[in-house]
Each structure stands twice: as structure tokens, then as C-alpha cells.
Design a protein around this motif. Structure first.
Motif, PDB file in Angstrom:
ATOM      1  N   MET B   1       0.862  -1.184   0.000  1.00  0.00           N
ATOM      2  CA  MET B   1       0.000   0.000   0.000  1.00  0.00           C
ATOM      3  C   MET B   1       0.892   1.225   0.000  1.00  0.00           C
ATOM      4  N   SER B   2       0.776   2.043  -1.014  1.00  0.00           N
ATOM      5  CA  SER B   2       1.670   3.192  -1.107  1.00  0.00           C
ATOM      6  C   SER B   2       1.231   4.278  -0.148  1.00  0.00           C
ATOM      7  N   GLU B   3       2.129   5.194   0.151  1.00  0.00           N
ATOM      8  CA  GLU B   3       1.794   6.297   1.051  1.00  0.00           C
ATOM      9  C   GLU B   3       1.157   7.417   0.259  1.00  0.00           C
ATOM     10  N   PRO B   4       0.219   8.136   0.855  1.00  0.00           N
ATOM     11  CA  PRO B   4      -0.387   9.247   0.107  1.00  0.00           C
ATOM     12  C   PRO B   4       0.586  10.408  -0.041  1.00  0.00           C
ATOM     13  N   LEU B   5       0.541  11.016  -1.195  1.00  0.00           N
ATOM     14  CA  LEU B   5       1.357  12.200  -1.437  1.00  0.00           C
ATOM     15  C   LEU B   5       0.474  13.420  -1.432  1.00  0.00           C
ATOM     16  N   GLU B   6       1.118  14.572  -1.200  1.00  0.00           N
ATOM     17  CA  GLU B   6       0.320  15.785  -1.133  1.00  0.00           C
ATOM     18  C   GLU B   6      -0.350  16.085  -2.460  1.00  0.00           C
ATOM     19  N   SER B   7       0.276  15.650  -3.544  1.00  0.00           N
ATOM     20  CA  SER B   7      -0.259  16.023  -4.851  1.00  0.00           C
ATOM     21  C   SER B   7      -1.309  15.050  -5.351  1.00  0.00           C
ATOM     22  N   ASP B   8      -1.566  13.970  -4.620  1.00  0.00           N
ATOM     23  CA  ASP B   8      -2.534  12.997  -5.120  1.00  0.00           C
ATOM     24  C   ASP B   8      -3.941  13.541  -5.015  1.00  0.00           C
ATOM     25  N   ALA B   9      -4.756  13.157  -5.994  1.00  0.00           N
ATOM     26  CA  ALA B   9      -6.150  13.613  -5.985  1.00  0.00           C
ATOM     27  C   ALA B   9      -6.977  12.721  -5.071  1.00  0.00           C
ATOM     28  N   SER B  10      -8.149  13.211  -4.714  1.00  0.00           N
ATOM     29  CA  SER B  10      -9.057  12.428  -3.873  1.00  0.00           C
ATOM     30  C   SER B  10     -10.364  12.211  -4.599  1.00  0.00           C
ATOM     31  N   LEU B  11     -11.069  11.197  -4.149  1.00  0.00           N
ATOM     32  CA  LEU B  11     -12.433  10.979  -4.629  1.00  0.00           C
ATOM     33  C   LEU B  11     -13.320  10.983  -3.394  1.00  0.00           C
ATOM     34  N   LEU B  12     -14.268  11.891  -3.357  1.00  0.00           N
ATOM     35  CA  LEU B  12     -15.166  11.959  -2.208  1.00  0.00           C
ATOM     36  C   LEU B  12     -16.552  11.527  -2.652  1.00  0.00           C
ATOM     37  N   VAL B  13     -17.123  10.584  -1.925  1.00  0.00           N
ATOM     38  CA  VAL B  13     -18.497  10.200  -2.190  1.00  0.00           C
ATOM     39  C   VAL B  13     -19.324  10.682  -1.011  1.00  0.00           C
ATOM     40  N   VAL B  14     -20.262  11.561  -1.263  1.00  0.00           N
ATOM     41  CA  VAL B  14     -21.102  12.092  -0.189  1.00  0.00           C
ATOM     42  C   VAL B  14     -22.427  11.350  -0.211  1.00  0.00           C
ATOM     43  N   VAL B  15     -22.785  10.761   0.906  1.00  0.00           N
ATOM     44  CA  VAL B  15     -24.069  10.065   1.004  1.00  0.00           C
ATOM     45  C   VAL B  15     -24.980  10.926   1.872  1.00  0.00           C
ATOM     46  N   LEU B  16     -26.021  11.473   1.244  1.00  0.00           N
ATOM     47  CA  LEU B  16     -26.949  12.332   1.982  1.00  0.00           C
ATOM     48  C   LEU B  16     -28.146  11.510   2.406  1.00  0.00           C
ATOM     49  N   ASP B  17     -28.446  11.592   3.671  1.00  0.00           N
ATOM     50  CA  ASP B  17     -29.611  10.874   4.159  1.00  0.00           C
ATOM     51  C   ASP B  17     -30.750  11.883   4.238  1.00  0.00           C
ATOM     52  N   ILE B  18     -31.724  11.769   3.320  1.00  0.00           N
ATOM     53  CA  ILE B  18     -32.778  12.782   3.316  1.00  0.00           C
ATOM     54  C   ILE B  18     -34.108  12.177   3.730  1.00  0.00           C
TER      55      ILE B  18
END
Lengths: 397, 321
Positions: B1-18
Motif C-alpha cells: 500500500m503506497s503512502e499518500p502524497l500531497e499532490s494525489d487527488a481524492s475521490l469523495l463520495v457524499v451520502v446524503l440521508d434525506i
């Protein structure tokens, strides 16, 4: 994707003796096989735009793994969740052969390290032991324990010692049975062997060992790296285990990892019992570290055994002071996917032309599969993901 | 498992409970909460141009993907004051939430506890499918995480599916952050945060705590930044189980080796899977009554597990009445 004519040719390539009619070996259009059109079986592999055949190969691999997954049973069966497994490693001279790179023994040890990690991931309340056999003798490398660190350490240090002589299957099985004697009746007892040698040097009658294995209800499975040996196969089959000969490295990995999911129990043999287990709370983080009873090392954090109050550093484990099995609720939850497996997906039937079906899991446009249970459409990536990692179908939930 | 770098992008999944019946009891109304959530999402997108976003919304009947979504309707008015990318996201989310609420049936008073539960396990499974697809298709390393904005209560039938999702997330190194806006602490979601390495935050809007502040300070950090920050510690999450028979928390329990249900004292027969146990004093040849757990058994087991893991025993039963 391969075009339809190529796929048809792929199936016709396999000429089975049962397919022949009363005319003998005549083909479908009445002629002999050598009179038919020459089949170009290499056309199945297609190159893509950049000249690489990688996508063709991954397609073939995924088709093969899909077929295998379809045959997997999704019944809710009783399985031996609490398992006691002895791994037998062959350290004879035969294992230095270089047909698996870099040598059989090194490929085996690397694979076994992955096996140990995956085994404890899927069976957190089970225990493993390591036995090695060489020079007509068998030696126990680690005792039955639920801590993967001990086993990984043994695999790295002790097992890569010198290879010598011939292995002894009988001694290894006897030693394994002796190690499993401690295992209680409600748990399943298994021995998994990885052998490379075609011979075995035994002190006595292996039939006697086989009868003892059957009486003790031990299940023996084996992955052989060279060829099928009758005695090995018979032992595996009479104890309700699985015998496989590895064709290449991938196949060896598949066959070995088939032993990771818990096996279905045979009705007459299975005994169920109530196991006493402790659910410890976290120890207070003091300012001064205190020793743990499992490794005798100073630590700040840990868990307190509810029966005797001893501090252990990690779960799941057995308390070294009072012997109580210590687990946490998520460890039991890891085994639920074996008790309640998810449904298989099948190829979707014909849809009305022009209807764009969106994958229920990820929203992709090409959804060619549907779940048997909830009839929702899924794409190929979601199929692979659901059955290999996630283990529940988003539609059935 | 590689270490995260500052320049790496992220993927955010937001789950809204409505879940509408849950939000109706909230001191913070849904539209204000949505505004704050949208500001947070815009902030996340502004951090790096490569950051990716998926928004799912769930209520008690369905779970829908709000962004990215194909726009078949006419594009909304051009507004030069708003950054284009934010405008698309904001409009999709608001339109999607509005659609889901309009199409929900009005709450039926007789249904009781069922109303206040959302399809969280389904949303989590879909989120993981999305993450799998995106990480497989991007060439550079992308670090996924999930943010669940939860309003509804735990649902016992989802326990097994939820735990499967949590273990899958742990394997994929997906952090699950939970922000509980309304209602009691959810035991399942606390475990989700703990096992996957994320944070469980309870926002008490009645006492003036700000949802936006909590989100910006805690959930905006990506994998790399989290190793530097010091997060609000969770009070001891109790991983002990509760027994099926009395629903009290057990320190030492008796576990059925077949179906893994937990009891506080030994019994001759397991009440969940009807397995007769081999008591040492009495030898029984036919130790098993059946070799398969039926689907009824599955439901009984799931229902029992929920009550087994709830830390509030009698309160749950009385609150339901």
C-alpha cells in the motif's frame, strides 16, 4: 470483444468423442475433420488499436473467472466457521526445481504468506499451524495460534532453510493430527498440504494413518506442484478434502485459495457447541506503559480480559493467563458473508432496442448482467467487485 | 500500500440521508443544511482541480445518484457570478433532492419505526461500486473516501450488509467519515468509522454547533493531511456485543459455533438456528436438526444482531412504542 464467429469457432475446436454420430468421426457437414475448413484458433486473441493484446487476455481471464463464479453455490449452508488448519510445507530436494520462478519453494513461501494474510482476514476466529517436512521427518514450525504475525515470521525465517531428502507425508499427517488434538469438536479440523515431490518416505503403513484421519474427522486437502499421485489423491478424497495439481502459478494460487472460505459441513459429522468467548474492553491509556501477557512487551494500549484482567495487545487471541478466547463483535461479523452468501449475477436477457440500461451500482451505461435475486442490471466491473470484494448486492440489500 | 502524497487527488463520495420523517424533527431545517453541505462540497472541489466527487442520496425507499448525472432537461440559466463547475454540482444536488422528496409518499403514522430508517447499506454499497469504477479507470493514484451525513436510525435488517461494506471499504483503504446530524448515536456507523479509519462526529445543532464548521474542519482533509492533523478522539467505542436473550451487554458470552449468535448463558438449543448442542453429559447422535439456514433464519439472525449490538437495551424497545 471477439466477434461472434470467433467465439463459435472456439467451442467447435473441442471435438469430443461423444459428439460423433454413427458415421464415426465425421464432422457436422458430413465430411471428415481434416476435410473441414481450417480453424484459426489464434484469431480469438484480438489486438487493440495500439497493438497490445492485453485487453484480449484480460477479457479471457474475466470470462474464465465468471464461469467459475457461476458454479459457486449460493445456498446458505452450515459451515465450519471456527477452523483449525495445519499447513504442511514440503521442503524436499524436489522443491528446488525451477519450473515455478524463482524456485518452487520460494514461490510456495511467497504464496503462503498471502494465504496466511487472506485466511485470517476471512476467518478471524480460526487458528493456523505450520509443519514442514524433509529428509523423511516432519517438524512443527509454529503451534496452533490465531495470530498471523507468528506464522508470517516462521515463513520468512525458518521455512526457507535448506532443502534435503524426501518428504514424509505420513509423519507430516501424524504431526498435524497431534497438533489438532487440542482443537475442540465444534471446530473444523483441516490439513492443507503443498507438495512438490512425487515420492514420500514413510515409516509405516499409510492406510493406518488414513483410518486415523477418518476417525479423527480431519479433512486433508492438497495442492501438488508436479503431477497427480494416487496415494495423495486417495487420502484427500477419503477425508472429504480437495486435491489439485497446479498447472501454473495462477492456478496454484486459485487452488490454494479455495481452501480459504470455510468448507461446508458434512451432516453426520458436524457437532455444534457453545463456545465461551470474552469481549474485552480497551484498557485505560495510562501514562506508564505496562506489559502485555502475550508478548511480554511494554505497551500503552491494550485490552483487558474480562475473566482474569490480564492485558493483551491485539484481538482476536486467546488469553495467555486463563485461556479464554477474546474476540470483538466485528470479528464475528466477518464470517457472516460465508454463512449468507450473495446471489450470482447472470447475463441479462434481450432488451428492447434503443433502451439504455444503466448499471444499478455505479451508473455506467453498459450494464449487461442482472442479479438473480433482485433483477437489477449491473455492469461487468460491478459484477467482479460485488462477488470478489463487497459480497452483497446493492439491489438485494 | 503506497503512502499518500500531497499532490494525489481524492475521490469523495457524499451520502446524503434525506429521510423526511427524520429531518422533520431536526432543529436545523433541511434547506439550510443543504446550503451548508453545498458550501462544503464547493470547498472540497476548490482544493484541487483533479478532485472527483460523487453524491448519492437515500431515503427509506430508494437510493439515487445525484451527481454526476446526465442532464436531459434544459440547462439552467447561465449565471456569470457563479463558477461554472460549482453551479452544475449545486443545481444537480438541489434538483435531485427536490425530486426525491416530492416523489416520496407522505409518512404513514402507523408504520412507526420503519419510517425513520434509510437505505444506508444500499447507499454504501453503491458508493463502493462507484469508487471501484473510478479507481479502476483513472491512471494516476486516487484516494477515495466516503462522507455519510446521517439523519435516520440504524436498521437491524441491514446489519450484515453494512458490515460487509465496511470490511470491503477497509480492504480498499476507503475512509468512512460519519456526520450524525439528528438523533441518537448510531452504533453501526461508529463501528464503520472506527474500522475504516475515519471519524465519527455528532453535530448537536440544537445547542448551536455548526454543521458547516464541523465539516470544514474535519472532513475536508484528504488522506495525506489526515496523517498530520490530530482529530477529535472518539470516546471509547464499545465493541462488546449484547446477548440475544436479554439484550444486555456481555463481557463473557457463549457463541453458537454454527450461526455465531451470542448468549449470556449456555443453553441446550440455539434459539436462532435451532441447533442442538452436544452437551458433554448426554451423548446425542443426531446433533443437528437441519443443515441449512433458511431465509427466515437469516432475518431472525439479522434482527437479533441489531438488538445484540445496540448499546441501549430497554430504551430502544420503549421508544418504539
Amino acid at each position: 470483444m471477439a466477434n461472434p464467429t470467433n467465439e463459435a469457432m472456439e467451442e467447435d475446436d473441442y471435438i469430443d468423442i461423444d459428439d460423433t454420430g454413427p458415421e464415426g468421426l465425421k464432422g457436422a457437414d458430413g465430411g471428415y475433420a481434416w476435410e473441414e475448413e481450417y480453424k484459426r484458433s489464434w484469431d480469438v486473441i484480438q489486438e487493440d488499436a495500439s497493438g497490445s493484446i492485453q485487453s484480449s487476455i484480460t477479457d479471457l481471464n474475466s470470462q474464465r473467472s465468471r464461469k467459475r463464479r457461476q458454479q459457486r453455490s449460493t445456498e446458505t449452508l452450515q459451515r465450519g466457521i471456527i477452523r483449525h488448519v495445519v499447513l504442511v510445507i514440503d521442503q524436499s530436494e524436489n522443491m528446488s526445481t525451477r519450473d515455478l520462478m524463482p524456485s518452487r519453494i520460494q514461490a510456495t513461501l511467497a504464496l503462503l504468506e498471502q494465504f496466511v494474510g487472506e485466511f485470517f482476514d476471512q476467518n478471524p476466529i480460526s487458528q493456523l499451524a505450520l509443519v514442514a517436512t524433509k529428509d523423511g521427518l516432519a517438524e512443527k514450525l509454529t503451534d496452533l495460534s490465531g495470530n498471523p504475525r507468528d506464522h508470517l515470521g516462521a515463513l520468512r525465517d525458518k521455512a526457507s532453510g535448506d532443502l534435503a531428502g524426501e518428504p514424509s507425508l505420513q509423519n507430516a499427517l501424524e504431526l498435524g493430527m497431534h497438533a489438532l488434538r487440542r482443537a475442540p469438536a465444534h471446530g473444523s479440523r483441516e490439513i492443507v498440504c503443498v507438495f512438490g515431490s512425487l515420492t514420500t518416505c514413510d515409516p509405516g503403513d499409510i492406510e493406518q494413518t488414513l483410518r486415523a484421519l477418518q476417525a479423527a474427522e480431519v479433512r486433508v486437502s492438497m495442492v501438488h506442484l508436479a503431477a497427480e499421485v494416487h496415494v495423495f489423491r486417495r487420502i484427500c478424497q477419503s477425508t472429504a478434502g480437495v486435491f489439485a495439481v497446479a498447472a501454473d502459478e495462477d492456478h496454484m494460487r486459485e487452488s490454494l485459495f479455495e481452501n480459504i472460505p470455510p468448507p461446508a459441513l458434512v451432516k453426520e459429522r458436524a457437532t455444534a457447541d457453545m463456545v465461551q468467548m470474552g469481549f474485552p474492553v480497551k484498557a485505560q491509556m495510562g501514562e506508564v506503559p505496562s506489559p502485555c501477557v502475550c508478548h511480554h512487551e511494554l505497551r500503552f494500549a491494550g485490552f483487558l480480559c474480562p475473566r482474569c484482567g490480564a492485558k493483551v495487545c491485539g484481538l482476536p487471541t486467546d488469553c495467555d493467563v486463563c485461556g479464554l478466547a477474546l474476540v470483538s463483535a466485528p470479528h464475528l461479523a466477518r464470517s457472516y458473508r460465508h454463512l449468507f452468501p450473495e446471489d450470482n449475477f447472470r447475463e441479462a436477457g434481450k432488451r428492447t432496442a434503443g433502451a439504455v440500461v444503466v448499471c444499478f451500482g455505479c451508473g455506467a451505461k453498459d450494464a449487461g448482467f442482472e442479479c438473480v435475486g433482485c433483477r437489477q442490471a449491473f455492469c461487468l466491473e460491478c459484477d467482479v467487485f460485488v462477488h470478489e470484494t463487497l459480497h452483497n448486492c446493492p439491489g438485494c440489500v | 500500500m503506497s503512502e499518500p502524497l500531497e499532490s494525489d487527488a481524492s475521490l469523495l463520495v457524499v451520502v446524503l440521508d434525506i429521510n423526511t420523517s427524520a429531518w422533520s424533527t431536526s432543529p436545523l431545517p433541511l434547506d439550510k443544511a443543504l446550503q451548508q453541505i453545498i458550501i462544503f462540497i464547493n470547498g472540497y472541489l476548490a482544493l484541487k482541480p483533479e478532485n472527483k466527487l460523487v453524491v448519492l442520496a437515500s431515503n427509506k425507499r430508494e437510493c439515487r445518484c445525484l451527481y454526476p448525472v446526465d442532464h436531459t432537461s434544459a440547462t439552467p440559466d447561465q449565471d456569470i457570478q457563479v463558477y461554472e463547475q460549482f453551479r452544475v454540482v449545486d443545481a444537480s444536488i438541489l434538483a435531485g433532492v427536490k425530486n426525491m422528496i416530492i416523489n416520496t409518499e407522505p409518512p404513514n403514522a402507523n408504520q412507526g419505526i420503519e419510517e425513520a430508517q434509510s437505505l444506508i447499506a444500499r447507499a454504501l454499497s453503491k458508493a463502493l461500486c462507484h469508487i471501484h469504477r473510478v479507481t479502476e479507470s483513472t491512471l494516476s493514484k486516487i484516494w477515495p473516501r466516503i462522507l455519510i451525513l446521517s439523519a435516520a436510525e440504524d436498521s437491524p435488517r441491514e446489519y450484515i450488509a453494512l458490515m460487509n461494506s465496511i470490511f470491503a471499504a477497509q480492504k480498499m483503504s476507503v475512509l468512512i467519515d460519519i456526520c450524525k446530524i439528528i438523533g441518537r448515536d448510531s452504533v453501526f456507523l461508529q463501528q464503520a468509522a472506527e474500522i475504516s479509519g475515519g471519524n465519527y462526529l455528532k453535530v448537536d445543532t440544537a445547542r448551536g454547533e455548526s454543521l458547516l464548521q464541523t465539516l470544514l474542519f474535519t472532513c475536508l482533509a484528504d488522506h495525506y493531511t489526515r496523517e498530520i492533523l490530530y482529530f477529535p478522539g472518539n470516546e471509547q467505542i464499545d465493541f462488546r456485543a449484547t446477548c440475544f436473550c436479554h439484550k444486555k451487554v456481555v463481557d463473557i458470552g457463549f457463541v453458537c459455533s454454527v450461526c455465531l449468535s451470542i448468549f449470556c448463558r449456555p443453553a441446550p438449543v440455539c434459539s436462532t438456528c435451532q441447533t442442538k448442542f452436544s452437551i458433554k453429559l448426554v451423548k446425542t447422535e443426531s446433533a443437528l436438526s437441519s443443515s441449512a439456514l433458511t431465509s427466515n433464519g437469516k432475518q431472525i439472525l439479522a434482527a437479533s444482531e441489531m438488538s445484540a449490538l445496540s448499546l441501549e437495551d430497554e430504551k430502544t424497545a420503549t421508544a418504539a412504542k
